[in-house]
Design a protein around this motif. Structure first.
Motif, PDB file in Angstrom:
ATOM      1  N   PRO A   1      -7.283  -6.750  -1.894  1.00  0.00           N
ATOM      2  CA  PRO A   1      -5.896  -6.619  -2.364  1.00  0.00           C
ATOM      3  C   PRO A   1      -5.033  -5.944  -1.303  1.00  0.00           C
ATOM      4  N   VAL A   2      -3.804  -6.448  -1.157  1.00  0.00           N
ATOM      5  CA  VAL A   2      -2.880  -5.932  -0.140  1.00  0.00           C
ATOM      6  C   VAL A   2      -1.570  -5.549  -0.820  1.00  0.00           C
ATOM      7  N   ILE A   3      -1.148  -4.317  -0.581  1.00  0.00           N
ATOM      8  CA  ILE A   3       0.155  -3.845  -1.051  1.00  0.00           C
ATOM      9  C   ILE A   3       1.057  -3.683   0.165  1.00  0.00           C
ATOM     10  N   PHE A   4       2.165  -4.398   0.172  1.00  0.00           N
ATOM     11  CA  PHE A   4       3.113  -4.294   1.278  1.00  0.00           C
ATOM     12  C   PHE A   4       4.007  -3.062   1.102  1.00  0.00           C
ATOM     13  N   LEU A   5       4.238  -2.384   2.212  1.00  0.00           N
ATOM     14  CA  LEU A   5       5.177  -1.257   2.265  1.00  0.00           C
ATOM     15  C   LEU A   5       6.339  -1.684   3.145  1.00  0.00           C
ATOM     16  N   THR A   6       7.543  -1.675   2.597  1.00  0.00           N
ATOM     17  CA  THR A   6       8.672  -2.174   3.373  1.00  0.00           C
ATOM     18  C   THR A   6       9.939  -1.401   3.051  1.00  0.00           C
TER      19      THR A   6
ATOM     20  N   LEU B   1       2.015 -15.934   0.559  1.00  0.00           N
ATOM     21  CA  LEU B   1       0.899 -15.689   1.474  1.00  0.00           C
ATOM     22  C   LEU B   1      -0.251 -14.962   0.793  1.00  0.00           C
ATOM     23  N   GLY B   2      -0.001 -14.389  -0.367  1.00  0.00           N
ATOM     24  CA  GLY B   2      -1.077 -13.741  -1.113  1.00  0.00           C
ATOM     25  C   GLY B   2      -0.968 -12.254  -1.254  1.00  0.00           C
ATOM     26  N   ALA B   3       0.212 -11.670  -1.023  1.00  0.00           N
ATOM     27  CA  ALA B   3       0.371 -10.231  -1.232  1.00  0.00           C
ATOM     28  C   ALA B   3       0.226  -9.918  -2.718  1.00  0.00           C
ATOM     29  N   ASP B   4      -0.350  -8.752  -3.007  1.00  0.00           N
ATOM     30  CA  ASP B   4      -0.571  -8.367  -4.401  1.00  0.00           C
ATOM     31  C   ASP B   4       0.575  -7.563  -4.981  1.00  0.00           C
ATOM     32  N   ASP B   5       1.313  -6.837  -4.134  1.00  0.00           N
ATOM     33  CA  ASP B   5       2.401  -6.015  -4.631  1.00  0.00           C
ATOM     34  C   ASP B   5       3.285  -5.598  -3.460  1.00  0.00           C
ATOM     35  N   TYR B   6       4.491  -5.110  -3.809  1.00  0.00           N
ATOM     36  CA  TYR B   6       5.452  -4.576  -2.841  1.00  0.00           C
ATOM     37  C   TYR B   6       5.848  -3.170  -3.271  1.00  0.00           C
ATOM     38  N   LEU B   7       5.951  -2.264  -2.308  1.00  0.00           N
ATOM     39  CA  LEU B   7       6.561  -0.961  -2.538  1.00  0.00           C
ATOM     40  C   LEU B   7       7.697  -0.797  -1.541  1.00  0.00           C
ATOM     41  N   THR B   8       8.871  -0.479  -2.056  1.00  0.00           N
ATOM     42  CA  THR B   8      10.034  -0.337  -1.195  1.00  0.00           C
ATOM     43  C   THR B   8      10.209   1.122  -0.794  1.00  0.00           C
ATOM     44  N   LYS B   9      10.310   1.343   0.506  1.00  0.00           N
ATOM     45  CA  LYS B   9      10.531   2.702   1.012  1.00  0.00           C
ATOM     46  C   LYS B   9      11.975   3.120   0.749  1.00  0.00           C
ATOM     47  N   PRO B  10      12.210   4.399   0.411  1.00  0.00           N
ATOM     48  CA  PRO B  10      11.196   5.429   0.154  1.00  0.00           C
ATOM     49  C   PRO B  10      10.640   5.306  -1.260  1.00  0.00           C
ATOM     50  N   PHE B  11       9.328   5.390  -1.387  1.00  0.00           N
ATOM     51  CA  PHE B  11       8.713   5.333  -2.706  1.00  0.00           C
ATOM     52  C   PHE B  11       8.136   6.704  -3.030  1.00  0.00           C
ATOM     53  N   SER B  12       7.972   6.972  -4.307  1.00  0.00           N
ATOM     54  CA  SER B  12       7.457   8.265  -4.743  1.00  0.00           C
ATOM     55  C   SER B  12       5.931   8.251  -4.731  1.00  0.00           C
ATOM     56  N   THR B  13       5.359   9.454  -4.786  1.00  0.00           N
ATOM     57  CA  THR B  13       3.899   9.577  -4.874  1.00  0.00           C
ATOM     58  C   THR B  13       3.376   8.861  -6.114  1.00  0.00           C
ATOM     59  N   GLU B  14       4.110   9.008  -7.219  1.00  0.00           N
ATOM     60  CA  GLU B  14       3.685   8.373  -8.465  1.00  0.00           C
ATOM     61  C   GLU B  14       3.689   6.853  -8.341  1.00  0.00           C
ATOM     62  N   GLU B  15       4.705   6.294  -7.693  1.00  0.00           N
ATOM     63  CA  GLU B  15       4.774   4.834  -7.523  1.00  0.00           C
ATOM     64  C   GLU B  15       3.614   4.325  -6.677  1.00  0.00           C
ATOM     65  N   LEU B  16       3.296   5.054  -5.595  1.00  0.00           N
ATOM     66  CA  LEU B  16       2.209   4.647  -4.714  1.00  0.00           C
ATOM     67  C   LEU B  16       0.872   4.680  -5.440  1.00  0.00           C
ATOM     68  N   LEU B  17       0.585   5.793  -6.104  1.00  0.00           N
ATOM     69  CA  LEU B  17      -0.701   5.927  -6.786  1.00  0.00           C
ATOM     70  C   LEU B  17      -0.830   4.941  -7.948  1.00  0.00           C
ATOM     71  N   LYS B  18       0.272   4.725  -8.653  1.00  0.00           N
ATOM     72  CA  LYS B  18       0.240   3.778  -9.772  1.00  0.00           C
ATOM     73  C   LYS B  18      -0.071   2.365  -9.283  1.00  0.00           C
ATOM     74  N   ALA B  19       0.584   1.938  -8.184  1.00  0.00           N
ATOM     75  CA  ALA B  19       0.353   0.598  -7.650  1.00  0.00           C
ATOM     76  C   ALA B  19      -1.088   0.441  -7.179  1.00  0.00           C
ATOM     77  N   ILE B  20      -1.618   1.467  -6.509  1.00  0.00           N
ATOM     78  CA  ILE B  20      -2.992   1.401  -5.994  1.00  0.00           C
ATOM     79  C   ILE B  20      -3.997   1.359  -7.141  1.00  0.00           C
ATOM     80  N   LYS B  21      -3.834   2.254  -8.112  1.00  0.00           N
ATOM     81  CA  LYS B  21      -4.776   2.309  -9.228  1.00  0.00           C
ATOM     82  C   LYS B  21      -4.746   1.023 -10.053  1.00  0.00           C
ATOM     83  N   LEU B  22      -3.587   0.446 -10.180  1.00  0.00           N
ATOM     84  CA  LEU B  22      -3.479  -0.811 -10.927  1.00  0.00           C
ATOM     85  C   LEU B  22      -4.252  -1.913 -10.230  1.00  0.00           C
ATOM     86  N   ARG B  23      -4.103  -2.009  -8.922  1.00  0.00           N
ATOM     87  CA  ARG B  23      -4.806  -3.065  -8.176  1.00  0.00           C
ATOM     88  C   ARG B  23      -6.314  -2.838  -8.182  1.00  0.00           C
ATOM     89  N   LEU B  24      -6.731  -1.583  -8.055  1.00  0.00           N
ATOM     90  CA  LEU B  24      -8.166  -1.293  -8.075  1.00  0.00           C
ATOM     91  C   LEU B  24      -8.760  -1.570  -9.447  1.00  0.00           C
TER      92      LEU B  24
END
Length: 244
Positions: free
Chosen positions: A78-83, A97-120
């Motif tokens: 799984p790949v999460i894009f940071l942009t 291309l197959g990206a699993d999610d996008y996080l738009t900078k600046p993102f919060s700690t909660e947004e990052l951890l939530k996206a990662i835990k969801l994909r895992l």
């Protein structure tokens, strides 16, 4: 065993910040500061998930994603894009291309951890993965349809604006011609030395006044008639480009 996250980010400080956040959350974090190094680590370290910046020199995030999906060793990671910026074209390209999610900078700690835990979590629950994949696939299909529909509406609006601009330019030109004649007739009327000359220029003024009023009435009628459908008909019969 802690799950392993690969962070590919060319901004050193951002990379360190993400690494620290993930380490505090009990993730085993490895980092790369360019796309080529990230690909190498993906193949050798076999991370459970990859967070990858989009805009990078030499090999950007899209290039990394293409290479990952073409290699059997990494195609399912799984790949999460940071942009810093996500427009519709960029979002569509990444999803295709197959990206699993996008996080738009600046993102919060909660947004990052939530996206990662969801994909895992999706990796650990195959049934849920399939259902959510199908749902996302449908959402992407709907998004593509919406983008296409919006693009078509935008093209039609731009086309309509061009047609209206042509009509306006022609009307302005038509309105200007009588005004020029009226101005000239007034000038000549002031210099007239006989009743015959005065009557002649008065007649010109009356004619041009009538022509000006005709154009003004045409403008009012066109304002009511110039719908998108009628504009297409006018263009089809080449009426908008007619000149005297």
């Amino acid at each position: 065993m802690n799950q392993k996250i690969l962070v590919i980010e060319d901004e050193i400080q951002i990379c360190l910040n993400i690494q620290q956040i993930l380490s505090f959350s009990d993730f085993n974090t490895i980092t790369a500061n360019n796309g080529l190094e990230g690909l190498r680590l993906a193949k050798t370290e076999k991370p459970d998930l990859i967070c990858c910046d989009v805009m990078m020199p030499e090999l950007d995030g899209y290039g990394v994603l293409i290479a990952l999906r073409q290699d059997p060793l990494t195609e399912s990671m799984p790949v999460i894009f940071l942009t810093a910026k996500v427009d519709r074209d960029g979002l569509r390209q990444g999803m295709e291309l197959g990206a699993d999610d996008y996080l738009t900078k600046p993102f919060s700690t909660e947004e990052l951890l939530k996206a990662i835990k969801l994909r895992l979590a999706r990796i650990e629950k195959p049934t849920l993965i399939k259902q959510q994949y199908e749902q996302e696939h449908q959402q992407n299909a709907n998004l593509k349809q919406q983008i296409q529909a919006n693009s078509q509406k935008l093209e039609e609006s731009q086309h309509q604006a061009e047609i209206c601009n042509k009509v306006l330019q022609k009307l302005l030109q038509d309105l200007g011609n009588p005004l020029s004649n009226i101005n000239m007739a007034i000038f000549m009327l002031k210099k007239a030395q006989s009743d015959v000359e005065r009557d002649r220029y008065l007649s010109i003024l009356q004619q041009e006044y009538a022509r000006e009023m005709m154009f003004l009435n045409e403008m009012k009628n066109l304002q009511r008639l110039l719908t998108p459908e009628n504009a297409k008909i006018l263009q089809r019969f080449n009426l908008l480009n007619h000149s005297k």
